[in-house]
Design a protein around this motif. Structure first.
Motif, PDB file in Angstrom:
ATOM      1  N   PHE A 212       0.835  -1.206   0.000  1.00  0.00           N
ATOM      2  CA  PHE A 212       0.000   0.000   0.000  1.00  0.00           C
ATOM      3  C   PHE A 212       0.868   1.253   0.000  1.00  0.00           C
ATOM      4  O   PHE A 212       0.635   2.188  -0.790  1.00  0.00           O
ATOM      5  CB  PHE A 212      -0.908  -0.016   1.228  1.00  0.00           C
ATOM      6  CG  PHE A 212      -1.636   1.273   1.472  1.00  0.00           C
ATOM      7  CD1 PHE A 212      -2.792   1.573   0.772  1.00  0.00           C
ATOM      8  CD2 PHE A 212      -1.159   2.185   2.402  1.00  0.00           C
ATOM      9  CE1 PHE A 212      -3.467   2.765   0.992  1.00  0.00           C
ATOM     10  CE2 PHE A 212      -1.830   3.375   2.620  1.00  0.00           C
ATOM     11  CZ  PHE A 212      -2.986   3.670   1.926  1.00  0.00           C
ATOM     12  N   TYR A 213       1.873   1.300   0.864  1.00  0.00           N
ATOM     13  CA  TYR A 213       2.751   2.462   0.929  1.00  0.00           C
ATOM     14  C   TYR A 213       3.517   2.664  -0.380  1.00  0.00           C
ATOM     15  O   TYR A 213       3.757   3.803  -0.805  1.00  0.00           O
ATOM     16  CB  TYR A 213       3.736   2.313   2.086  1.00  0.00           C
ATOM     17  CG  TYR A 213       3.103   2.448   3.452  1.00  0.00           C
ATOM     18  CD1 TYR A 213       2.068   3.356   3.686  1.00  0.00           C
ATOM     19  CD2 TYR A 213       3.540   1.667   4.521  1.00  0.00           C
ATOM     20  CE1 TYR A 213       1.500   3.477   4.935  1.00  0.00           C
ATOM     21  CE2 TYR A 213       2.975   1.775   5.776  1.00  0.00           C
ATOM     22  CZ  TYR A 213       1.953   2.687   5.982  1.00  0.00           C
ATOM     23  OH  TYR A 213       1.379   2.803   7.227  1.00  0.00           O
ATOM     24  N   ALA A 258       6.563   0.652   9.472  1.00  0.00           N
ATOM     25  CA  ALA A 258       6.853   0.600   8.039  1.00  0.00           C
ATOM     26  C   ALA A 258       6.788   1.986   7.409  1.00  0.00           C
ATOM     27  O   ALA A 258       7.594   2.314   6.520  1.00  0.00           O
ATOM     28  CB  ALA A 258       5.877  -0.344   7.347  1.00  0.00           C
ATOM     29  N   LEU A 259       5.863   2.818   7.842  1.00  0.00           N
ATOM     30  CA  LEU A 259       5.732   4.160   7.279  1.00  0.00           C
ATOM     31  C   LEU A 259       6.941   5.024   7.612  1.00  0.00           C
ATOM     32  O   LEU A 259       7.483   5.717   6.739  1.00  0.00           O
ATOM     33  CB  LEU A 259       4.450   4.808   7.795  1.00  0.00           C
ATOM     34  CG  LEU A 259       4.205   6.271   7.396  1.00  0.00           C
ATOM     35  CD1 LEU A 259       4.070   6.404   5.893  1.00  0.00           C
ATOM     36  CD2 LEU A 259       2.965   6.806   8.099  1.00  0.00           C
ATOM     37  N   GLU A 260       7.369   5.003   8.860  1.00  0.00           N
ATOM     38  CA  GLU A 260       8.428   5.906   9.298  1.00  0.00           C
ATOM     39  C   GLU A 260       9.827   5.431   8.917  1.00  0.00           C
ATOM     40  O   GLU A 260      10.725   6.250   8.717  1.00  0.00           O
ATOM     41  CB  GLU A 260       8.332   6.098  10.810  1.00  0.00           C
ATOM     42  CG  GLU A 260       7.042   6.802  11.250  1.00  0.00           C
ATOM     43  CD  GLU A 260       6.952   6.952  12.746  1.00  0.00           C
ATOM     44  OE1 GLU A 260       7.784   6.317  13.450  1.00  0.00           O
ATOM     45  OE2 GLU A 260       6.054   7.671  13.223  1.00  0.00           O
ATOM     46  N   LEU A 266       6.593   9.706   2.353  1.00  0.00           N
ATOM     47  CA  LEU A 266       5.230   9.780   2.871  1.00  0.00           C
ATOM     48  C   LEU A 266       5.209  10.406   4.262  1.00  0.00           C
ATOM     49  O   LEU A 266       4.295  11.172   4.597  1.00  0.00           O
ATOM     50  CB  LEU A 266       4.602   8.393   2.900  1.00  0.00           C
ATOM     51  CG  LEU A 266       4.268   7.763   1.549  1.00  0.00           C
ATOM     52  CD1 LEU A 266       3.650   6.389   1.743  1.00  0.00           C
ATOM     53  CD2 LEU A 266       3.341   8.660   0.742  1.00  0.00           C
ATOM     54  N   ALA A 267       6.214  10.072   5.087  1.00  0.00           N
ATOM     55  CA  ALA A 267       6.297  10.701   6.402  1.00  0.00           C
ATOM     56  C   ALA A 267       6.540  12.202   6.262  1.00  0.00           C
ATOM     57  O   ALA A 267       6.006  13.016   7.033  1.00  0.00           O
ATOM     58  CB  ALA A 267       7.406  10.053   7.216  1.00  0.00           C
ATOM     59  N   GLY A 268       7.324  12.598   5.250  1.00  0.00           N
ATOM     60  CA  GLY A 268       7.527  14.019   4.997  1.00  0.00           C
ATOM     61  C   GLY A 268       6.264  14.710   4.529  1.00  0.00           C
ATOM     62  O   GLY A 268       6.030  15.889   4.830  1.00  0.00           O
ATOM     63  N   PHE A 269       5.416  13.971   3.791  1.00  0.00           N
ATOM     64  CA  PHE A 269       4.129  14.533   3.374  1.00  0.00           C
ATOM     65  C   PHE A 269       3.263  14.855   4.590  1.00  0.00           C
ATOM     66  O   PHE A 269       2.617  15.913   4.640  1.00  0.00           O
ATOM     67  CB  PHE A 269       3.421  13.556   2.449  1.00  0.00           C
ATOM     68  CG  PHE A 269       1.961  13.834   2.265  1.00  0.00           C
ATOM     69  CD1 PHE A 269       1.532  14.868   1.455  1.00  0.00           C
ATOM     70  CD2 PHE A 269       1.003  13.064   2.921  1.00  0.00           C
ATOM     71  CE1 PHE A 269       0.179  15.130   1.289  1.00  0.00           C
ATOM     72  CE2 PHE A 269      -0.341  13.318   2.765  1.00  0.00           C
ATOM     73  CZ  PHE A 269      -0.761  14.357   1.947  1.00  0.00           C
ATOM     74  N   LEU A 270       3.232  13.963   5.571  1.00  0.00           N
ATOM     75  CA  LEU A 270       2.452  14.231   6.780  1.00  0.00           C
ATOM     76  C   LEU A 270       2.998  15.446   7.522  1.00  0.00           C
ATOM     77  O   LEU A 270       2.229  16.273   8.038  1.00  0.00           O
ATOM     78  CB  LEU A 270       2.469  13.006   7.691  1.00  0.00           C
ATOM     79  CG  LEU A 270       1.646  11.798   7.220  1.00  0.00           C
ATOM     80  CD1 LEU A 270       1.818  10.632   8.185  1.00  0.00           C
ATOM     81  CD2 LEU A 270       0.180  12.161   7.078  1.00  0.00           C
TER      82      LEU A 270
END
Length: 413
Positions: A212-213, A258-260, A266-270
């Motif tokens: 998904f990521y 997994a995200l971080e 993606l973490a930078g997008f948040l």
């Protein structure tokens, strides 16, 4: 302009416990001046049409659902969030929004609702803090049941821990052979057989999360947002809502880890989305009290929906009978009064039937009765010592066999 946004939450350290509610809150927070709207944590799905949150009330006109709310605001000229997108970008936005609402919703459901530990330690207490008594008995169970169905429909229900069947031992000491005549070798003790079931399920779940990521990371690339660099689109706020819930720390924080660790973009997008929100207070407003009638009606509906065999018929009748009550001004509709009274009586009867059924012995099981032996019957040598059956047999008349004369003895000649 009087905009009122009704949502779930706040909970889990976020503005809401629902991804679409998080997206709607973030979108209005960024695009609508603070004095032009108010945020109400009603935690009442019957507030809007379709009995769904988020729900928006604009001068008495109700709209529910994140996509429907944005479409309504665009039609009335309040803001046009996706007007700058090309035709291809709009098609990508629809496709990835569907991807978030399916695969993303399934991962959130597995992480926060299907996982027993996460549900017991995090999600269930969060709903208990949002809902008044006695709705804490019915609504959280219904929400979890819907989340489980979401995960099952996506085909990821097999992520639950599975226990491999033990290999049967040969009944005799004779070596087993295959159909081709070769010796059948026993399975070697590899990593898959020494691994605990929950560990194997975690690995499979992590594979789905990384897939998904990876799809979302490929779409964003090096851009500031998912579709363009200058400003966020409706897809960005929706992705923000789902990724925020995936970053919640659970007893098994597979999605967060997994995200971080593996998807820094993606973490930078948040971080980019959160940078605008720091220092800006939300226009929270206290919800209107439900009242005794509203609580009884909601509790009765939830109780009836939990009864097997009654839930589907009751839900269809209720949706057809009080659909106009969803999103109203809070006045008691005559049908709603009937639903509240009849539903309350039916729910009490259903609870009594369930309690009586649980008190009964399982069907086909023998019933044992233990009684204390009386002192005057302790030395009884008759059949009474065998209980009620013995007393019944002991009271039967006894017929003595007639005496038979012995045969005459023959004298020796």
């Amino acid at each position: 302009m009087a905009l009122e946004l009704y949502v779930w939450g706040p909970a889990l350290g976020l503005d809401s416990i629902d991804p679409e509610c998080l997206a709607a809150v973030a979108c209005l927070r960024r695009l609508v001046p603070r004095g032009d709207w108010s945020l109400i944590a009603s935690n009442d799905a019957t507030a809007g049409p379709g009995c769904r949150l988020p729900a928006l009330s604009h001068s008495g006109v109700w709209t529910s659902g994140y996509a429907n709310i944005l479409s309504y605001l665009a039609r009335h000229g309040i803001f046009h969030i996706d007007d700058g997108l090309t035709t291809l970008q709009k098609a990508d936005s629809l496709a990835y929004a569907s991807f978030l609402a399916t695969r993303g919703a399934g991962l959130v459901a597995m992480s926060l609702y299907v996982s027993p530990r996460a549900w017991a330690e995090i999600t269930r207490p969060a709903y208990s803090s949002l809902l008044p008594f006695p709705l804490t008995w019915t609504i959280p169970s219904a929400v979890r049941a819907a989340a489980v169905q979401t995960a099952e429909h996506l085909g990821i229900g097999h992520l639950a821990a599975e226990v491999d069947a033990e290999e049967p031992l040969p009944s005799s000491g004779i070596a087993e052979t295959t159909t081709t005549g070769f010796l059948r070798l026993r399975h070697r003790l590899g990593p898959s057989r020494t691994m605990q079931p929950e560990h194997a399920a975690s690995i499979r779940f992590q594979h789905f999360a990384e897939d998904f990521y990876h799809v979302m990371d490929q779409l964003r690339g090096d851009k500031k947002f998912f579709l363009q660099d200058d400003k966020p689109s409706s897809l960005d706020f929706l992705a923000y809502g789902y990724l925020q819930l995936m970053r919640v720390r659970t007893p098994h924080p597979i999605l967060k880890t997994a995200l971080e660790k593996s998807y820094s973009r993606l973490a930078g997008f948040l971080s980019e989305m959160e940078a605008f929100e720091h220092g800006q207070d939300l226009p929270w407003r206290e919800p209107a009290p439900r009242g005794a009638l509203g609580l009884i009606s909601s509790f009765a509906a939830g109780s009836l929906e939990a009864v097997p065999g009654v839930d589907n018929g009751w839900r269809k009748w209720r949706d057809g009978g009080v659909q106009e009550g969803c999103g109203g001004d809070g006045a008691s509709h005559p049908t709603q009064v009937v639903v509240a009274i009849g539903g309350a009586v039916a729910s009490v009867v259903a609870l009594c039937v369930v309690a009586l059924f649980r008190a009964l012995s399982p069907f086909g099981a023998s019933t044992h009765r233990f009684e204390q032996i009386k002192e005057n019957d302790a030395n009884d040598t008759g059949l009474k010592k065998f209980g009620e059956v013995g007393m019944l047999l002991d009271g039967l008349p006894v017929w003595e066999l007639p005496e038979v004369a012995p045969p005459p003895s023959s004298s020796p000649r």
